[in-house]
Design a protein around this motif. Structure first.
Motif, mmCIF file in Angstrom:
data_model
loop_
_atom_site.group_PDB
_atom_site.id
_atom_site.type_symbol
_atom_site.label_atom_id
_atom_site.label_comp_id
_atom_site.label_asym_id
_atom_site.label_seq_id
_atom_site.Cartn_x
_atom_site.Cartn_y
_atom_site.Cartn_z
ATOM 1 N N PHE A 155 0.856 -1.187 0.000
ATOM 2 C CA PHE A 155 0.000 0.000 0.000
ATOM 3 C C PHE A 155 0.886 1.229 0.000
ATOM 4 N N VAL A 156 0.341 2.361 -0.453
ATOM 5 C CA VAL A 156 1.008 3.640 -0.201
ATOM 6 C C VAL A 156 0.011 4.525 0.543
ATOM 7 N N ASN A 157 0.461 5.074 1.668
ATOM 8 C CA ASN A 157 -0.400 5.944 2.486
ATOM 9 C C ASN A 157 -0.025 7.400 2.297
ATOM 10 N N TYR A 158 -1.037 8.246 2.331
ATOM 11 C CA TYR A 158 -0.827 9.687 2.105
ATOM 12 C C TYR A 158 -1.506 10.492 3.198
ATOM 13 N N ARG A 159 -0.868 11.627 3.517
ATOM 14 C CA ARG A 159 -1.492 12.522 4.506
ATOM 15 C C ARG A 159 -1.338 13.965 4.035
ATOM 16 N N ALA A 160 -2.462 14.698 4.042
ATOM 17 C CA ALA A 160 -2.414 16.108 3.645
ATOM 18 C C ALA A 160 -2.045 16.944 4.865
ATOM 19 N N LYS A 161 -1.225 17.989 4.669
ATOM 20 C CA LYS A 161 -0.915 18.885 5.787
ATOM 21 C C LYS A 161 -2.079 19.863 5.977
ATOM 22 N N PRO A 162 -2.159 20.485 7.173
ATOM 23 C CA PRO A 162 -3.279 21.405 7.427
ATOM 24 C C PRO A 162 -3.431 22.475 6.345
ATOM 25 N N GLU A 163 -2.316 22.972 5.787
ATOM 26 C CA GLU A 163 -2.433 24.012 4.735
ATOM 27 C C GLU A 163 -3.228 23.478 3.553
ATOM 28 N N ALA A 164 -2.950 22.195 3.187
ATOM 29 C CA ALA A 164 -3.639 21.616 2.028
ATOM 30 C C ALA A 164 -5.126 21.460 2.339
ATOM 31 N N VAL A 165 -5.421 21.054 3.600
ATOM 32 C CA VAL A 165 -6.825 20.868 3.971
ATOM 33 C C VAL A 165 -7.550 22.208 3.911
ATOM 34 N N SER A 166 -6.912 23.267 4.472
ATOM 35 C CA SER A 166 -7.645 24.531 4.491
ATOM 36 C C SER A 166 -7.794 25.103 3.090
ATOM 37 N N SER A 167 -6.807 24.877 2.226
ATOM 38 C CA SER A 167 -7.008 25.449 0.891
ATOM 39 C C SER A 167 -8.070 24.655 0.124
#
Ligand code: ARG
Length: 436
Positions: free
Chosen positions: A82-94
């Motif tokens: 598997f490859v797991n990904y996580r968005a940083k808060p900046e990406a979430v808010s934009s």
């Protein structure tokens, strides 16, 4: 574009150029366990299977060659490929900012909208709403909001219990007391007291039970004085319900009680007899289907009285005929599952063309894991529960915001208390019983 679509776009482009044989995906899904990340792809496993390669190697190549969008953490290879990904808060808010530009908040509209009746809340007249009704009210409201958001024509119906056998006993005691005025401030308490009194008398004295039956029969036959009393009970109860709905921010398109179907019941029973869906058994009219239960579904008693289910059959037909419903969703306690199984099976055999769903929920349990009751053994009243939610919120606010003037604090406490109650009520799995 949503966070998921941004990622999907990149991963599928990589898949198309390196492993065209795997098809078009989608390749990205949410991580079941948020500790592993926000999203995950299983693409390497599928690619390995189809090419005979090594899934973990493919996963490391994917992680290196196909970077996630800007402001995301570096991807991580996990498990067997598997490859797991996580968005940083900046990406979430934009992403959230982008979503706000869209009037439908990124939710696509349904291509084939339906007319959907949501039958929810539906408390009984002359009784207070209890904690069980809150779940039906809130789940029904949420479903209705989501379905309208998707573009369906939603009709919210409050199928009020205004025609049950409780009125015989209630009328008995109310009339014996000389038909006193009902005080709007404590109407429900007063009505419940009369009902309790009528119930006690009727249960201990067969002649009183006979009188209660006669009261009900007179009401149902349209006796003007009893009809007037009944209208008063309905009106006072409606005021009580309205205040609760106001606090919860819930509304209906149609408040149509069981009484509205009264005149259609004899015809429905005849029709079901004629089409052989129903049959006469020991003077009563029943519908049998041993795959549902040994006991048949009763639609007319041997004394000629109709039942909860008969009214539901009439309501169902009217929703198709008059409201053009394609789908009806009923939201009630899980203890009514058998009733709805019978209703849906009968509707099918009766050739009613509509999709039917029973959205049922578990019971709210007290700390002793028995259905939640107040100290005197009666179910907890919804109005008390709402008051308690507000009181608790205002205690918290008093500590955290001593600067707030009293009226603002009260306003915020109402908002916070009710919102927390709604959240807490919908958080656990719908079908589970939950301990308050
Ligand atoms: N009045 C019922 C109760 O309080 C709920 C009615 C649900 N709706 C229906 N169409 N049967 O339990």
């Amino acid at each position: 574009m949503s966070l998921r679509s941004q990622l999907e776009y990149r991963v599928s482009a990589w898949a198309a150029s390196h492993y065209p044989q795997v098809g078009i995906g989608p390749w990205v899904r949410s991580c079941a366990d948020p500790r592993h990340g926000h999203f995950q792809t299983h693409l390497p496993m599928v690619a390995a299977k189809q090419t005979g390669g090594n899934a973990r190697e493919i996963a490391s190549r994917l992680a290196q060659e196909c970077p996630p969008p800007e402001h995301w953490e570096p991807p991580e290879v996990a498990g067997g490929g598997f490859v797991n990904y996580r968005a940083k808060p900046e990406a979430v808010s934009s992403a959230l900012r982008d979503l706000r530009q869209d009037a439908s908040l990124g939710v696509p509209k349904e291509n084939h909208p339906e007319t959907i009746v949501v039958d929810f809340s539906s408390p009984n007249i002359a009784k207070s709403m209890h904690v069980g009704h809150i779940r039906s009210t809130l789940l029904g409201d949420t479903l209705a909001r989501m379905l309208s958001r998707l573009g369906h024509r939603v009709i919210r119906i409050n199928h009020l219990g205004d025609w049950g056998t409780q009125f015989g006993k209630l009328l008995l005691a109310y009339r014996a007391a000389g038909r006193p005025p009902i005080d709007p401030k404590r109407a429900i308490d007063q009505l419940e007291e009369f009902y309790k009194q009528g119930h006690l008398e009727a249960e201990s004295d067969p002649s009183k039970m006979e009188q209660a039956r006669a009261e009900l029969a007179a009401l149902q036959a349209g006796d003007p004085e009893r009809r007037k009393d009944w209208e008063l009970f309905c009106q006072r109860s409606a005021d009580h319900f309205r205040e609760i709905y106001r606090q919860l921010g819930v509304s209906f398109d149609l408040e149509k009680g069981e009484s509205a179907y009264h005149e259609e019941l004899p015809g429905i029973v005849e029709e079901l007899l004629k089409s052989k869906v129903a049959e006469v058994s020991q003077g009563a009219v029943v519908i049998s289907n041993p795959t549902i239960s040994e006991e048949p579904f009763l639609i007319r008693k041997s004394d000629g009285a109709f039942l909860y289910g008969t009214t539901d059959l009439a309501a169902l037909r009217s929703r198709i005929r008059d409201l053009h419903a394609n789908r009806i969703i009923y939201v009630t306690d899980g203890r009514q599952q058998l009733h709805f199984r019978w209703l849906f099976d009968t509707a099918r055999r009766w050739n009613q063309k509509v999709a039917l769903e029973h959205v049922w929920f578990g019971t709210i349990l007290g700390p002793d894991r028995k259905p939640l009751k107040s100290r005197d053994g009666t179910p907890i009243k919804l109005s008390e529960l709402l008051r308690e939610a507000k009181d608790r919120a205002s205690k918290i606010l008093e500590q955290k915001r001593p600067d707030l003037p009293k009226d603002q604090l009260n306003q915020k406490a109402e908002l916070l208390g009710i919102a927390s109650l709604k959240y807490a009520d919908q958080l656990p799995g719908r079908n589970l019983d939950y301990v308050s």
